[in-house]
Scaffold this motif. Structure first.
Motif, PDB file in Angstrom:
ATOM      1  N   LEU A 140       0.858  -1.194  -0.049  1.00 22.25           N
ATOM      2  CA  LEU A 140      -0.037  -0.081   0.032  1.00 22.25           C
ATOM      3  C   LEU A 140       0.964   1.206   0.002  1.00 22.25           C
ATOM      4  N   ALA A 141       2.069   1.186   0.639  1.00 20.35           N
ATOM      5  CA  ALA A 141       2.955   2.257   0.583  1.00 20.35           C
ATOM      6  C   ALA A 141       3.314   3.017  -0.819  1.00 20.35           C
ATOM      7  N   SER A 142       3.258   1.842  -1.636  1.00 21.03           N
ATOM      8  CA  SER A 142       3.864   2.183  -3.003  1.00 21.03           C
ATOM      9  C   SER A 142       2.519   2.425  -4.005  1.00 21.03           C
ATOM     10  N   PHE A 143       1.415   2.457  -3.386  1.00 18.70           N
ATOM     11  CA  PHE A 143       0.361   2.436  -4.196  1.00 18.70           C
ATOM     12  C   PHE A 143      -0.262   4.059  -4.327  1.00 18.70           C
ATOM     13  N   SER A 144      -0.309   4.634  -5.348  1.00 18.12           N
ATOM     14  CA  SER A 144      -0.652   5.980  -5.891  1.00 18.12           C
ATOM     15  C   SER A 144      -1.990   5.950  -5.867  1.00 18.12           C
ATOM     16  N   THR A 145      -2.902   7.075  -5.136  1.00 18.57           N
ATOM     17  CA  THR A 145      -4.270   7.198  -5.142  1.00 18.57           C
ATOM     18  C   THR A 145      -4.681   8.302  -5.964  1.00 18.57           C
ATOM     19  N   ASN A 146      -3.726   8.906  -6.831  1.00 20.19           N
ATOM     20  CA  ASN A 146      -4.075   9.873  -7.700  1.00 20.19           C
ATOM     21  C   ASN A 146      -2.893   9.952  -8.748  1.00 20.19           C
ATOM     22  N   SER A 147      -3.362  10.954  -9.744  1.00 18.43           N
ATOM     23  CA  SER A 147      -2.342  11.053 -10.853  1.00 18.43           C
ATOM     24  C   SER A 147      -1.171  11.957 -10.789  1.00 18.43           C
ATOM     25  N   SER A 148      -1.174  12.693  -9.657  1.00 15.76           N
ATOM     26  CA  SER A 148       0.162  13.544  -9.182  1.00 15.76           C
ATOM     27  C   SER A 148       0.810  12.657  -8.288  1.00 15.76           C
ATOM     28  N   ALA A 149       1.951  13.123  -7.832  1.00 19.74           N
ATOM     29  CA  ALA A 149       3.016  12.598  -7.192  1.00 19.74           C
ATOM     30  C   ALA A 149       2.418  12.022  -5.819  1.00 19.74           C
ATOM     31  N   SER A 150       2.995  10.907  -5.245  1.00 21.58           N
ATOM     32  CA  SER A 150       2.346   9.915  -4.229  1.00 21.58           C
ATOM     33  C   SER A 150       2.576  10.890  -2.956  1.00 21.58           C
ATOM     34  N   THR A 151       1.897  10.620  -1.731  1.00 24.23           N
ATOM     35  CA  THR A 151       1.750  11.508  -0.675  1.00 24.23           C
ATOM     36  C   THR A 151       3.237  11.569  -0.216  1.00 24.23           C
ATOM     37  N   SER A 152       4.033  10.411   0.094  1.00 27.88           N
ATOM     38  CA  SER A 152       5.298  10.475   0.673  1.00 27.88           C
ATOM     39  C   SER A 152       6.204  11.291  -0.209  1.00 27.88           C
ATOM     40  N   GLU A 153       6.074  11.617  -1.535  1.00 31.56           N
ATOM     41  CA  GLU A 153       6.796  12.512  -2.440  1.00 31.56           C
ATOM     42  C   GLU A 153       6.372  13.916  -2.109  1.00 31.56           C
ATOM     43  N   LYS A 154       4.905  13.935  -1.913  1.00 32.27           N
ATOM     44  CA  LYS A 154       4.358  15.444  -1.688  1.00 32.27           C
ATOM     45  C   LYS A 154       5.062  15.946  -0.121  1.00 32.27           C
ATOM     46  N   GLU A 155       5.075  14.945   0.723  1.00 30.95           N
ATOM     47  CA  GLU A 155       5.532  15.291   2.266  1.00 30.95           C
ATOM     48  C   GLU A 155       7.048  15.720   1.931  1.00 30.95           C
ATOM     49  N   GLU A 156       7.716  14.960   1.074  1.00 30.83           N
ATOM     50  CA  GLU A 156       9.244  15.232   0.864  1.00 30.83           C
ATOM     51  C   GLU A 156       9.410  16.645   0.392  1.00 30.83           C
ATOM     52  N   LYS A 157       8.457  17.103  -0.511  1.00 34.98           N
ATOM     53  CA  LYS A 157       8.547  18.288  -1.121  1.00 34.98           C
ATOM     54  C   LYS A 157       8.274  19.515  -0.171  1.00 34.98           C
ATOM     55  N   LYS A 158       7.116  19.147   0.788  1.00 33.73           N
ATOM     56  CA  LYS A 158       6.955  20.119   1.769  1.00 33.73           C
ATOM     57  C   LYS A 158       7.779  20.279   2.883  1.00 33.73           C
ATOM     58  N   ALA A 159       8.690  19.376   3.289  1.00 35.07           N
ATOM     59  CA  ALA A 159       9.701  19.496   4.073  1.00 35.07           C
ATOM     60  C   ALA A 159      10.523  20.673   4.111  1.00 35.07           C
ATOM     61  N   PRO A 160      11.107  20.738   3.058  1.00 36.80           N
ATOM     62  CA  PRO A 160      12.189  22.016   2.981  1.00 36.80           C
ATOM     63  C   PRO A 160      11.435  23.399   2.949  1.00 36.80           C
ATOM     64  N   VAL A 161      10.138  23.426   2.555  1.00 42.58           N
ATOM     65  CA  VAL A 161       9.794  24.752   2.838  1.00 42.58           C
ATOM     66  C   VAL A 161       9.473  24.993   4.257  1.00 42.58           C
ATOM     67  N   LYS A 162       8.861  24.063   5.090  1.00 45.38           N
ATOM     68  CA  LYS A 162       8.858  24.322   6.615  1.00 45.38           C
ATOM     69  C   LYS A 162      10.126  24.774   7.309  1.00 45.38           C
ATOM     70  N   GLU A 163      11.203  24.045   6.633  1.00 45.53           N
ATOM     71  CA  GLU A 163      12.556  24.288   7.418  1.00 45.53           C
ATOM     72  C   GLU A 163      12.990  25.549   7.039  1.00 45.53           C
ATOM     73  N   GLU A 164      12.738  26.081   5.881  1.00 46.36           N
ATOM     74  CA  GLU A 164      13.167  27.453   5.279  1.00 46.36           C
ATOM     75  C   GLU A 164      12.370  28.607   6.287  1.00 46.36           C
ATOM     76  N   LYS A 165      11.166  28.154   6.477  1.00 50.90           N
ATOM     77  CA  LYS A 165      10.162  28.965   7.246  1.00 50.90           C
ATOM     78  C   LYS A 165      10.802  29.080   8.914  1.00 50.90           C
ATOM     79  N   LYS A 166      11.193  27.989   9.518  1.00 54.11           N
ATOM     80  CA  LYS A 166      11.772  28.031  10.577  1.00 54.11           C
ATOM     81  C   LYS A 166      12.901  28.916  10.775  1.00 54.11           C
ATOM     82  N   LYS A 167      13.723  28.780   9.827  1.00 54.58           N
ATOM     83  CA  LYS A 167      15.028  29.467   9.655  1.00 54.58           C
ATOM     84  C   LYS A 167      14.811  30.828   9.619  1.00 54.58           C
ATOM     85  N   GLU A 168      13.834  31.233   8.855  1.00 54.70           N
ATOM     86  CA  GLU A 168      13.426  32.668   8.581  1.00 54.70           C
ATOM     87  C   GLU A 168      12.787  33.081  10.074  1.00 54.70           C
ATOM     88  N   GLU A 169      12.124  32.511  10.629  1.00 52.07           N
ATOM     89  CA  GLU A 169      11.679  32.880  11.922  1.00 52.07           C
ATOM     90  C   GLU A 169      12.510  33.210  13.028  1.00 52.07           C
TER      91      GLU A 169
END
Length: 111
Positions: free
Chosen positions: A62-91
């Motif tokens: 199930l972890a490798s199963f994509s539920t939509n046509s865009s990137a999988s949820t794990s890939e989305k989370e990986e893409k979101k993680a750097p943004v959060k780190e940048e925001k923390k650095k700015e704060e």
């Protein structure tokens, strides 16, 4: 899917040996249309197997199963993680700047 779900519910309900008749009656009692061939196939496939082991083995699939046509949820989370780190650095930078300003202007207390 409803056949597997019904089988699991009967199993969780405490039934040890689930027959095709048991599963068919359970599904019909819940107003489901039943295909007897599929009921038999599910019962034959799951008979004598430990359901908790089957679920554990299936989680990897199930972890490798994509539920939509865009990137999988794990890939989305990986893409979101750097943004959060940048925001923390700015704060942190903003907080440090505010502390420096407070230290610089102490109101001539020690002049």
């Amino acid at each position: 899917m409803k056949y597997i779900a019904g089988y699991l519910l009967l199993s969780l309900g405490g039934k040890k040996e689930i027959s095709a008749k048991d599963l068919s009656e359970f599904l019909k009692s819940n107003d489901c249309q039943v295909n007897e061939e599929q009921v038999k196939a599910v019962c034959d496939a799951l008979h004598g197997k430990a359901l908790h082991e089957l679920c554990a083995n299936g989680m990897g699939k199930l972890a490798s199963f994509s539920t939509n046509s865009s990137a999988s949820t794990s890939e989305k989370e990986e893409k979101k993680a750097p943004v959060k780190e940048e925001k923390k650095k700015e704060e942190k930078k903003k907080v440090e700047e505010a502390v420096v300003e407070e230290d610089a202007d102490i109101g001539g207390l020690f002049d």
